[in-house]
Design a protein around this motif. Structure first.
Motif, short mmCIF file in Angstrom:
data_model
loop_
_atom_site.label_atom_id
_atom_site.label_comp_id
_atom_site.label_asym_id
_atom_site.label_seq_id
_atom_site.Cartn_x
_atom_site.Cartn_y
_atom_site.Cartn_z
N HIS A 215 0.82 -1.22 0.00
CA HIS A 215 0.00 0.00 0.00
C HIS A 215 0.86 1.27 0.00
CE1 HIS A 215 -3.83 -2.03 0.38
NE2 HIS A 215 -3.36 -2.74 1.38
N LYS A 216 2.11 1.15 -0.44
CA LYS A 216 3.05 2.28 -0.49
C LYS A 216 3.33 2.88 0.88
CE LYS A 216 2.32 3.64 -5.31
NZ LYS A 216 1.97 4.75 -6.24
N LEU A 217 3.29 2.03 1.91
CA LEU A 217 3.68 2.46 3.26
C LEU A 217 5.16 2.17 3.44
CD1 LEU A 217 0.63 1.12 5.29
CD2 LEU A 217 1.23 3.52 4.95
N GLN A 218 5.90 3.13 3.88
CA GLN A 218 7.35 3.03 3.99
C GLN A 218 7.79 1.82 4.81
OE1 GLN A 218 9.09 6.42 5.90
NE2 GLN A 218 11.20 5.76 5.59
N ASN A 219 8.74 1.06 4.26
CA ASN A 219 9.36 -0.10 4.91
C ASN A 219 8.43 -1.30 5.09
OD1 ASN A 219 11.72 1.41 5.13
ND2 ASN A 219 11.26 2.08 7.23
N VAL A 220 7.20 -1.21 4.65
CA VAL A 220 6.27 -2.33 4.79
C VAL A 220 6.49 -3.30 3.63
CG1 VAL A 220 3.84 -3.03 4.78
CG2 VAL A 220 4.55 -1.00 6.06
N GLU A 221 6.73 -4.56 3.96
CA GLU A 221 6.97 -5.57 2.93
C GLU A 221 5.67 -5.99 2.26
OE1 GLU A 221 9.13 -9.97 2.53
OE2 GLU A 221 9.50 -8.68 4.26
N LEU A 222 4.63 -6.21 3.05
CA LEU A 222 3.32 -6.57 2.53
C LEU A 222 2.26 -6.38 3.60
CD1 LEU A 222 2.72 -9.65 3.83
CD2 LEU A 222 4.47 -10.24 2.15
N THR A 223 1.00 -6.42 3.17
CA THR A 223 -0.13 -6.25 4.08
C THR A 223 -1.00 -7.51 4.03
OG1 THR A 223 -0.17 -3.87 3.67
CG2 THR A 223 -2.11 -4.82 4.70
N LEU A 224 -1.36 -8.02 5.18
CA LEU A 224 -2.27 -9.15 5.29
C LEU A 224 -3.65 -8.62 5.67
CD1 LEU A 224 0.06 -11.35 7.50
CD2 LEU A 224 -0.25 -11.60 5.05
N LYS A 225 -4.69 -9.28 5.15
CA LYS A 225 -6.05 -8.91 5.51
C LYS A 225 -6.84 -10.16 5.86
CE LYS A 225 -10.31 -6.66 3.94
NZ LYS A 225 -11.04 -6.08 2.78
N ALA A 226 -7.26 -10.24 7.12
CA ALA A 226 -8.11 -11.34 7.59
C ALA A 226 -9.52 -10.81 7.79
CB ALA A 226 -7.57 -11.91 8.89
N MET A 227 -10.52 -11.55 7.32
CA MET A 227 -11.91 -11.12 7.45
C MET A 227 -12.77 -12.28 7.91
SD MET A 227 -15.20 -11.16 6.11
CE MET A 227 -15.14 -11.61 4.38
N VAL A 228 -13.66 -12.02 8.87
CA VAL A 228 -14.66 -13.00 9.29
C VAL A 228 -16.02 -12.34 9.23
CG1 VAL A 228 -13.14 -14.40 10.72
CG2 VAL A 228 -14.28 -12.42 11.71
N SER A 229 -17.04 -13.14 8.87
CA SER A 229 -18.37 -12.58 8.69
C SER A 229 -19.42 -13.63 9.04
CB SER A 229 -18.56 -12.13 7.24
OG SER A 229 -19.91 -11.79 6.99
N GLY A 230 -20.59 -13.13 9.45
CA GLY A 230 -21.71 -14.02 9.72
C GLY A 230 -22.64 -14.15 8.54
N GLU A 231 -22.45 -13.32 7.52
CA GLU A 231 -23.28 -13.34 6.31
C GLU A 231 -24.78 -13.32 6.63
OE1 GLU A 231 -21.81 -16.70 3.94
OE2 GLU A 231 -20.97 -15.20 2.60
N ALA A 232 -25.18 -12.50 7.59
CA ALA A 232 -26.59 -12.40 7.94
C ALA A 232 -26.87 -10.97 8.38
CB ALA A 232 -26.96 -13.38 9.05
N CYS A 233 -28.12 -10.52 8.20
CA CYS A 233 -28.49 -9.17 8.59
C CYS A 233 -28.30 -8.98 10.10
CB CYS A 233 -29.95 -8.89 8.22
SG CYS A 233 -30.24 -8.79 6.44
N GLY A 234 -27.69 -7.87 10.46
CA GLY A 234 -27.51 -7.55 11.85
C GLY A 234 -26.31 -8.23 12.51
#
Length: 279
Positions: free
Chosen positions: A177-196
């Motif tokens: 993401h063009k952040l200085q000295n950062v090699e890479l960015t990880l993104k973890a996501m969890v979801s319930g896939e339901a309203c609310g």
């Protein structure tokens, strides 16, 4: 007639009691047969049969690759984690073995980049106090581990909500993401896939063999009634600024007359090449 109604009542009571006591697996622990997986926890017991009282045949450590052979019907719930048992095969040296492991000890996702393995899993349950209602709630704790072979380099942990609400998860490696000295960015996501039911996005920066977790993002909504969205704008995104990432929040709620009321806010975190601070 009275005896008949009494019998029917007893049967219905038994049915609903059975329904309440039935244990279901969380969707994040649904693994496909004939697909490779990895061990997330520090040590995982391999058993002769798919139950906790069965003989222990072996132990597997973090980052050990296994092959999912069969998903068993039995479900074990520990704290907020509910998962099936899985029959697996694995290799140690020249020996290939088989046995059963509990799905809650496996990675929810894993990636490899630049010689490092990154593992994402749900590791435990904690009691978290709700200050607003003065209650104690069970909360899942997820983690990301950075491995170099069998050596743990670093790890970070974060909340993911209640176990039964988690039905979907993703784990990806993004650019720096063009952040200085950062090699890479990880993104973890969890979801319930339901309203609310909230979904959680956890961004983690990787630099100098260290994992740096950014403040967690939360998104939730219920059809056209309300929503709450959070996101980051990084330097390489439209509207981004150098050496910083911007937190943006937008929420909407409809009143009794179906009128939308929106609220927006933002704040900027400065990145100095090794850590971030709120501007």
């Amino acid at each position: 007639m009275k005896t008949l109604w009494t019998a029917l009542f007893v049967l219905m009571l038994q049915f609903f009691t059975a329904q309440e006591n039935e244990v279901y697996a969380d969707g994040v622990f649904g693994f496909e047969e004939n697909k490779p997986q990895k061990i997330f926890t520090d040590w995982t017991r391999v058993r002769k049969e798919p139950n906790v009282s069965s003989q222990i045949m072996d132990s597997l450590q973090t980052n050990q690759q296994v092959m999912i052979l069969k998903k068993e019907e039995g479900v074990l719930r520990l704290g907020e984690r509910g998962a099936n048992w899985y029959k697996i095969s694995y290799q140690k040296g020249d020996v290939i073995s088989e046995g059963y492991v509990w799905g809650g000890n496996l990675c929810v996702g894993y990636r490899n980049k630049n010689g490092y393995d990154f593992l994402f899993g749900l590791s435990k349950t904690i009691d978290k106090k709700n200050k607003e209602f003065n209650t104690v709630e069970k909360q899942n704790i997820a983690g990301v581990k950075a491995m170099e072979g069998n050596t743990l380099i670093d790890e970070v942990y974060f909340d993911t909500g209640r176990g039964e609400e988690l039905s979907y998860a993703t784990f990806n490696i993004e650019s720096n993401h063009k952040l200085q000295n950062v090699e890479l960015t990880l993104k973890a996501m969890v979801s319930g896939e339901a309203c609310g039911v909230a979904s959680y996005d956890q961004y983690i920066l990787f630099k100098d063999k260290k994992l740096i977790a950014l403040p967690q993002l939360m998104n939730v909504g219920d059809a056209d009634v309300f929503y709450h969205n959070e996101e980051y704008i990084f330097p390489n995104d439209k509207g981004g600024i150098p050496n910083a990432f911007i937190f943006k929040m937008e929420e909407m709620e409809k009143d009794d007359k179906d009128r939308e009321k929106k609220k927006r806010s933002s704040k900027t975190y400065r990145w100095n090449g090794s850590s971030y601070t709120l501007k």
